[in-house]
Motif scaffolding. Sequence first.
Motif, short mmCIF file in Angstrom:
data_model
loop_
_atom_site.label_atom_id
_atom_site.label_comp_id
_atom_site.label_asym_id
_atom_site.label_seq_id
_atom_site.Cartn_x
_atom_site.Cartn_y
_atom_site.Cartn_z
N ARG A 72 36.57 18.14 -40.59
CA ARG A 72 35.47 18.21 -39.61
C ARG A 72 36.13 18.71 -38.33
O ARG A 72 37.01 18.06 -37.80
CB ARG A 72 34.84 16.83 -39.41
CG ARG A 72 34.13 16.33 -40.66
CD ARG A 72 33.15 15.22 -40.35
NE ARG A 72 32.27 14.98 -41.49
CZ ARG A 72 32.43 14.01 -42.38
NH1 ARG A 72 33.42 13.16 -42.24
NH2 ARG A 72 31.60 13.87 -43.38
N THR A 125 26.98 18.31 -50.18
CA THR A 125 27.11 16.98 -49.56
C THR A 125 26.48 15.96 -50.49
O THR A 125 25.47 16.26 -51.15
CB THR A 125 26.39 16.91 -48.19
OG1 THR A 125 26.24 15.53 -47.81
CG2 THR A 125 25.00 17.53 -48.19
N ILE A 126 27.07 14.76 -50.54
CA ILE A 126 26.46 13.73 -51.40
C ILE A 126 25.14 13.22 -50.83
O ILE A 126 24.37 12.59 -51.51
CB ILE A 126 27.42 12.54 -51.63
CG1 ILE A 126 27.73 11.81 -50.30
CG2 ILE A 126 28.68 12.97 -52.35
CD1 ILE A 126 28.33 10.42 -50.50
N ASP A 127 24.89 13.51 -49.53
CA ASP A 127 23.75 12.86 -48.85
C ASP A 127 22.37 13.40 -49.24
O ASP A 127 21.37 12.74 -49.00
CB ASP A 127 23.91 13.00 -47.33
CG ASP A 127 25.18 12.34 -46.81
OD1 ASP A 127 25.68 11.42 -47.49
OD2 ASP A 127 25.68 12.76 -45.75
N MET A 169 26.11 5.04 -49.13
CA MET A 169 26.22 6.08 -48.10
C MET A 169 24.92 6.89 -47.99
O MET A 169 23.93 6.57 -48.62
CB MET A 169 27.38 7.01 -48.42
CG MET A 169 28.73 6.45 -48.03
SD MET A 169 30.00 7.70 -48.28
CE MET A 169 31.36 6.96 -47.39
N GLY A 170 24.97 7.95 -47.20
CA GLY A 170 23.80 8.81 -47.06
C GLY A 170 23.59 9.25 -45.62
O GLY A 170 22.62 9.94 -45.32
N ARG A 171 24.49 8.79 -44.74
CA ARG A 171 24.36 9.09 -43.30
C ARG A 171 22.97 8.67 -42.81
O ARG A 171 22.62 7.52 -42.97
CB ARG A 171 24.63 10.57 -43.03
CG ARG A 171 25.11 10.84 -41.61
CD ARG A 171 25.44 12.28 -41.42
NE ARG A 171 26.66 12.67 -42.08
CZ ARG A 171 27.87 12.52 -41.55
NH1 ARG A 171 28.02 12.02 -40.37
NH2 ARG A 171 28.94 12.91 -42.21
N GLU A 222 23.09 3.21 -45.62
CA GLU A 222 23.86 2.97 -44.39
C GLU A 222 23.06 3.33 -43.13
O GLU A 222 23.26 2.74 -42.07
CB GLU A 222 25.20 3.70 -44.40
CG GLU A 222 25.08 5.22 -44.44
CD GLU A 222 26.42 5.94 -44.33
OE1 GLU A 222 27.41 5.33 -43.91
OE2 GLU A 222 26.46 7.14 -44.68
N HIS A 249 33.65 5.05 -49.96
CA HIS A 249 34.06 6.41 -50.35
C HIS A 249 34.20 6.63 -51.85
O HIS A 249 34.37 7.79 -52.25
CB HIS A 249 35.35 6.79 -49.63
CG HIS A 249 35.11 7.06 -48.16
ND1 HIS A 249 35.03 6.05 -47.24
CD2 HIS A 249 34.89 8.21 -47.49
CE1 HIS A 249 34.78 6.58 -46.05
NE2 HIS A 249 34.70 7.88 -46.17
N ARG A 252 32.09 9.36 -53.07
CA ARG A 252 32.40 10.78 -52.84
C ARG A 252 33.38 11.34 -53.88
O ARG A 252 33.59 12.54 -53.94
CB ARG A 252 32.99 10.96 -51.44
CG ARG A 252 31.98 10.80 -50.33
CD ARG A 252 32.02 11.96 -49.36
NE ARG A 252 33.29 12.15 -48.74
CZ ARG A 252 33.59 11.79 -47.48
NH1 ARG A 252 32.70 11.19 -46.74
NH2 ARG A 252 34.77 12.04 -46.98
#
Length: 319
Positions: A72, A125-127, A169-171, A222, A249, A252
């Motif tokens: 990032r 992305t996994i999201d 997760m998922g932001r 999350e 994680h 991921r």
Amino acid sequence: MEKIAVMTSGGDAPGMNAAVRAVVRTALYLGMEVVGIRRGFTGVMNGEFVPMSLGSVADTIQRGGTNLYTARCEPFKTEEGQREGYEALKKAGIEGLVVIGGDGSFHGAQALSRLGIRTIGLPGTIDNDIAYCDATIGFDTAVNTAIEAIDKIRDTATSHERTYVVEVMGRNAGDIALHVGLAGGAESILVPERPFSMDDIIRKLERGVARGKKHSIILVAEGAGRGMDIGKYLSEHTGFEVRVTVLGHIQRGGAPSAKDRVLASQLGAYAVQLLRDGESGKMATIYKGVLQAIDFDTVFSTPRLPDMSLYDLAETLAI
Ligand code: F6P
């Protein structure tokens, strides 16, 4: 177009290697030269370019993570950083670029497109939090990984007659929680897209116990709150024995599912065809079952929601 590059950026996602492989092999098939860029936009700025051959992507379709590494990159968010990246790509003779990542990475790709490097984004992305995507690369694998964990948690939850709070997760998106919650038979699903009340959750738990339920699973995205806080609240306000698991994680990692490998291969090949045809500033996607290219601007300006019918269905089934 004679020379293109491919990179992965942002959080890694299972299937990124499969996408890189498809980009490299399609480009070579079409007679283009192709380079891999290491460490996302950091590598663009630092000129971390490696020539790619048929062999450099052999034995990678099944591997999790990203062999090109990822990062990032804060400096690339500035005009100065983007100009630096553009110059490095120009100097290396790179005319087109495939960026595999989330919408943050697409902003970098769009900046390069405006400066004159043709870019195509692949949703990786996994999201699953990008508009105009039936699914992003990595989402299916992450959901399957989380379900495997939920099934295991359910075994011990039953044995000890406990209530488990599981954070996924998922932001800011509830997609992983919704799919995992429905497929894993969770009693409640907490997502950022739907307000929830702790009183309702407790009432539901108590109703379950009254009709003989021995254990419960509450799935928390999350973006909806911290699993630890939800668990603490339930412990303090009910008589149930509560445990909390934050999957983190592990969601991921792992080998990409067949679905992710197929999606990554289709999108990787399509991205190269788009570059060859002179397209730029677009995301390659499968949306409503159709392979298509959508302008980054349209992607950014379209609000998206998960399929909330899954939420309603999960509620009905967990009555
Ligand atoms: O975007 C993918 C993701 O895994 C999110 O679900 C999560 O919020 C974030 O990345 C975690 O980022 P990091 O690996 O930097 O902690």
